[in-house]
Design a protein around this motif. Sequence first.
Motif, mmCIF file in Angstrom:
data_model
loop_
_atom_site.group_PDB
_atom_site.id
_atom_site.type_symbol
_atom_site.label_atom_id
_atom_site.label_comp_id
_atom_site.label_asym_id
_atom_site.label_seq_id
_atom_site.Cartn_x
_atom_site.Cartn_y
_atom_site.Cartn_z
ATOM 1 N N LYS A 4 0.838 -1.202 0.000
ATOM 2 C CA LYS A 4 0.000 0.000 0.000
ATOM 3 C C LYS A 4 0.874 1.254 0.000
ATOM 4 O O LYS A 4 0.610 2.209 -0.732
ATOM 5 C CB LYS A 4 -0.922 -0.009 1.212
ATOM 6 C CG LYS A 4 -1.892 1.134 1.246
ATOM 7 C CD LYS A 4 -2.804 1.035 2.453
ATOM 8 C CE LYS A 4 -3.769 2.200 2.492
ATOM 9 N NZ LYS A 4 -4.634 2.137 3.664
ATOM 10 N N THR A 5 1.934 1.236 0.793
ATOM 11 C CA THR A 5 2.846 2.374 0.855
ATOM 12 C C THR A 5 3.549 2.567 -0.486
ATOM 13 O O THR A 5 3.696 3.694 -0.956
ATOM 14 C CB THR A 5 3.892 2.147 1.968
ATOM 15 O OG1 THR A 5 3.212 1.943 3.196
ATOM 16 C CG2 THR A 5 4.815 3.333 2.104
ATOM 17 N N LYS A 6 3.954 1.465 -1.093
ATOM 18 C CA LYS A 6 4.623 1.529 -2.385
ATOM 19 C C LYS A 6 3.700 2.126 -3.443
ATOM 20 O O LYS A 6 4.106 2.977 -4.233
ATOM 21 C CB LYS A 6 5.073 0.131 -2.786
ATOM 22 C CG LYS A 6 5.899 0.061 -4.026
ATOM 23 C CD LYS A 6 6.349 -1.381 -4.276
ATOM 24 C CE LYS A 6 7.151 -1.508 -5.526
ATOM 25 N NZ LYS A 6 7.570 -2.904 -5.769
ATOM 26 N N GLN A 8 1.151 4.103 -2.900
ATOM 27 C CA GLN A 8 0.914 5.511 -2.580
ATOM 28 C C GLN A 8 2.093 6.375 -3.035
ATOM 29 O O GLN A 8 1.899 7.465 -3.553
ATOM 30 C CB GLN A 8 0.684 5.685 -1.073
ATOM 31 C CG GLN A 8 0.364 7.107 -0.677
ATOM 32 C CD GLN A 8 -0.905 7.640 -1.326
ATOM 33 O OE1 GLN A 8 -1.914 6.960 -1.353
ATOM 34 N NE2 GLN A 8 -0.860 8.842 -1.850
ATOM 35 N N LEU A 9 3.300 5.866 -2.834
ATOM 36 C CA LEU A 9 4.485 6.598 -3.275
ATOM 37 C C LEU A 9 4.480 6.760 -4.788
ATOM 38 O O LEU A 9 4.725 7.858 -5.300
ATOM 39 C CB LEU A 9 5.762 5.894 -2.817
ATOM 40 C CG LEU A 9 7.068 6.555 -3.266
ATOM 41 C CD1 LEU A 9 7.187 7.962 -2.696
ATOM 42 C CD2 LEU A 9 8.251 5.708 -2.835
#
Length: 83
Positions: A4-6, A8-9
């Motif tokens: 999810k973080t990847k 979003q980035l």
Amino acid sequence: MLTKTKKQLKLSLARLSIQIAFAPLRSGKSKGKIEKFHQVVDDFIAEAKAKKIRTLDELNHYWKIFLEEYYHNKAHEGIREYY
């Protein structure tokens, strides 16, 4: 969570029109300088937090001093040369 973080980035960078470029495999030499500089930035951030800097002008002032005194004038430990 990491996925999810990847995502979003990637989305954030795309909105800013920033392309992601990866270093070639087995290119340790090219990445070492950047990693070392990140360590220097981390050291500065720790110093800035301890000093409780409040303004951007103050932060820029201390960053300039930190670069000149710590980064540019410190001998490289491995090759005994200056950055």
